[in-house]
Design a protein around this motif. Structure first.
Motif, PDB file in Angstrom:
ATOM      1  N   VAL A  13      45.417  12.520 -58.803  1.00  0.00           N
ATOM      2  CA  VAL A  13      45.450  13.364 -57.607  1.00  0.00           C
ATOM      3  C   VAL A  13      45.075  12.562 -56.379  1.00  0.00           C
ATOM      4  O   VAL A  13      45.730  12.647 -55.327  1.00  0.00           O
ATOM      5  N   GLU A  14      44.040  11.761 -56.493  1.00  0.00           N
ATOM      6  CA  GLU A  14      43.588  10.978 -55.340  1.00  0.00           C
ATOM      7  C   GLU A  14      44.681  10.038 -54.840  1.00  0.00           C
ATOM      8  O   GLU A  14      44.906   9.922 -53.632  1.00  0.00           O
ATOM      9  N   VAL A  19      47.360  12.062 -52.975  1.00  0.00           N
ATOM     10  CA  VAL A  19      46.877  12.488 -51.655  1.00  0.00           C
ATOM     11  C   VAL A  19      46.878  11.306 -50.688  1.00  0.00           C
ATOM     12  O   VAL A  19      47.298  11.429 -49.529  1.00  0.00           O
ATOM     13  N   GLN A  20      46.432  10.157 -51.148  1.00  0.00           N
ATOM     14  CA  GLN A  20      46.428   8.968 -50.305  1.00  0.00           C
ATOM     15  C   GLN A  20      47.832   8.567 -49.872  1.00  0.00           C
ATOM     16  O   GLN A  20      48.025   8.011 -48.785  1.00  0.00           O
ATOM     17  N   ASN A  21      48.814   8.901 -50.725  1.00  0.00           N
ATOM     18  CA  ASN A  21      50.202   8.571 -50.403  1.00  0.00           C
ATOM     19  C   ASN A  21      50.917   9.669 -49.623  1.00  0.00           C
ATOM     20  O   ASN A  21      52.128   9.607 -49.434  1.00  0.00           O
ATOM     21  N   GLY A  22      50.157  10.686 -49.188  1.00  0.00           N
ATOM     22  CA  GLY A  22      50.711  11.688 -48.292  1.00  0.00           C
ATOM     23  C   GLY A  22      51.046  13.032 -48.894  1.00  0.00           C
ATOM     24  O   GLY A  22      51.634  13.888 -48.222  1.00  0.00           O
ATOM     25  N   GLU A  68      38.439  21.793 -55.148  1.00  0.00           N
ATOM     26  CA  GLU A  68      37.187  21.754 -54.387  1.00  0.00           C
ATOM     27  C   GLU A  68      37.085  20.468 -53.579  1.00  0.00           C
ATOM     28  O   GLU A  68      36.555  20.457 -52.463  1.00  0.00           O
ATOM     29  N   ARG A  69      37.608  19.387 -54.123  1.00  0.00           N
ATOM     30  CA  ARG A  69      37.551  18.092 -53.433  1.00  0.00           C
ATOM     31  C   ARG A  69      38.593  17.990 -52.332  1.00  0.00           C
ATOM     32  O   ARG A  69      38.339  17.373 -51.288  1.00  0.00           O
ATOM     33  N   PHE A  70      39.776  18.592 -52.556  1.00  0.00           N
ATOM     34  CA  PHE A  70      40.868  18.535 -51.580  1.00  0.00           C
ATOM     35  C   PHE A  70      41.333  19.954 -51.257  1.00  0.00           C
ATOM     36  O   PHE A  70      42.407  20.394 -51.685  1.00  0.00           O
ATOM     37  N   PRO A  71      40.555  20.713 -50.490  1.00  0.00           N
ATOM     38  CA  PRO A  71      40.878  22.126 -50.248  1.00  0.00           C
ATOM     39  C   PRO A  71      42.162  22.342 -49.454  1.00  0.00           C
ATOM     40  O   PRO A  71      42.718  23.451 -49.488  1.00  0.00           O
ATOM     41  N   SER A  72      42.649  21.339 -48.773  1.00  0.00           N
ATOM     42  CA  SER A  72      43.870  21.504 -47.987  1.00  0.00           C
ATOM     43  C   SER A  72      45.134  21.282 -48.819  1.00  0.00           C
ATOM     44  O   SER A  72      46.246  21.534 -48.339  1.00  0.00           O
TER      45      SER A  72
END
Length: 252
Positions: free
Chosen positions: A52-53, A56-59, A89-93
């Motif tokens: 997941v991280e 997210v880092q890749n957009g 919880e870590r990436f609510p958006s």
């Protein structure tokens, strides 16, 4: 940006991981979403959080989580949802949606039929088939395997299709072997309902080799692996997850 997170079971066996990646990438070739990541529930890396991280880092702003699982059991109902809850919880958006395991499908039974027909010996009628599931404490696992067994019998010339399980429920693999070998017929074909190779496949083959050495007429088909029917079914599950507009349920 839409992304796909493929979550496979995980294994210490490198060949198992390689087979999983090869199958997933064949399915991904049929999916019109270029941003994806393959991760594992346990044992192997990267894990779900790492996957997941990276997305997210890749957009990624929307992530379709696709369980690379044959049937619904504990990993689908509990383990993976708990992992995604932590990620919410870590990436609510980020919007997470959830795909389904392959489940019971006629085209997957056709894969089993193809595997049986590809077995080099013991193809004459009458045959006894032994369908082997991984096993689970969830009652729907036994229901699903028994449904697959019934479909398999209707699509083959088998006199009998017995079922057994490798863990968590019965009858056990040894009990299944004893039942299948005790039936009248030309021999037994063991049909593993397992996606990739690994320690379970190896131990099953060792036991069958022992039985053959003792004079029993028994063979084991190849497991499912990256048969075109499996690849197609996985690609369809990804497409369904991408069309799912309901966000991933947050566990209470």
């Amino acid at each position: 940006m839409q992304a796909v997170l493929y979550v496979s079971h995980g294994s210490r066996v490198e060949e198992t991981r390689s087979e999983a990646v090869a199958c997933i990438e064949k399915a991904q070739a049929h999916v019109n979403v270029p941003l994806y990541k393959i991760c594992y529930l346990e044992i192997a890396s990267p894990n779900v959080a790492d996957g997941v991280e990276e997305l997210v880092q890749n957009g990624a702003s929307e992530i379709a989580v696709v369980p690379v699982l044959l049937l619904s059991a504990g990993h689908y109902y509990k383990d993976l949802p708990e992992e995604i809850k932590h990620m919410q919880e870590r990436f609510p958006s980020i919007t997470f949606t959830y795909g389904k395991p392959l489940g019971v499908q006629d085209r997957l039974v056709d894969v089993l039929v193809d595997r049986i027909e590809s077995t080099t010996t013991l193809q004459n009628s009458p045959l006894n088939l032994l369908l082997v599931g991984r096993g689970s404490r969830k009652p729907e696992t036994k229901r699903d395997i028994e449904s697959i067994a019934n479909k398999l019998k209707s699509k083959t010339n088998a006199s009998n299709v017995d079922v057994c399980y490798l863990a968590a429920c019965g009858p056990t693999f040894q009990e299944g072997l004893e039942t299948s070998l005790s039936r009248a017929g030309e021999g037994a074909i063991v049909v593993p309902y397992l996606w990739f190779t690994g320690l379970l496949i190896r131990s099953m083959q060792e036991r069958i080799d022992e039985l053959k050495a003792a004079g029993h007429s028994i063979e084991m088909t190849h497991y499912l692996q990256d048969h075109p029917g499996i690849v197609e079914a996985l690609a369809d599950r990804v497409k369904e997850a991408l069309q799912n507009k309901e966000s991933f349920p947050v566990l209470s």
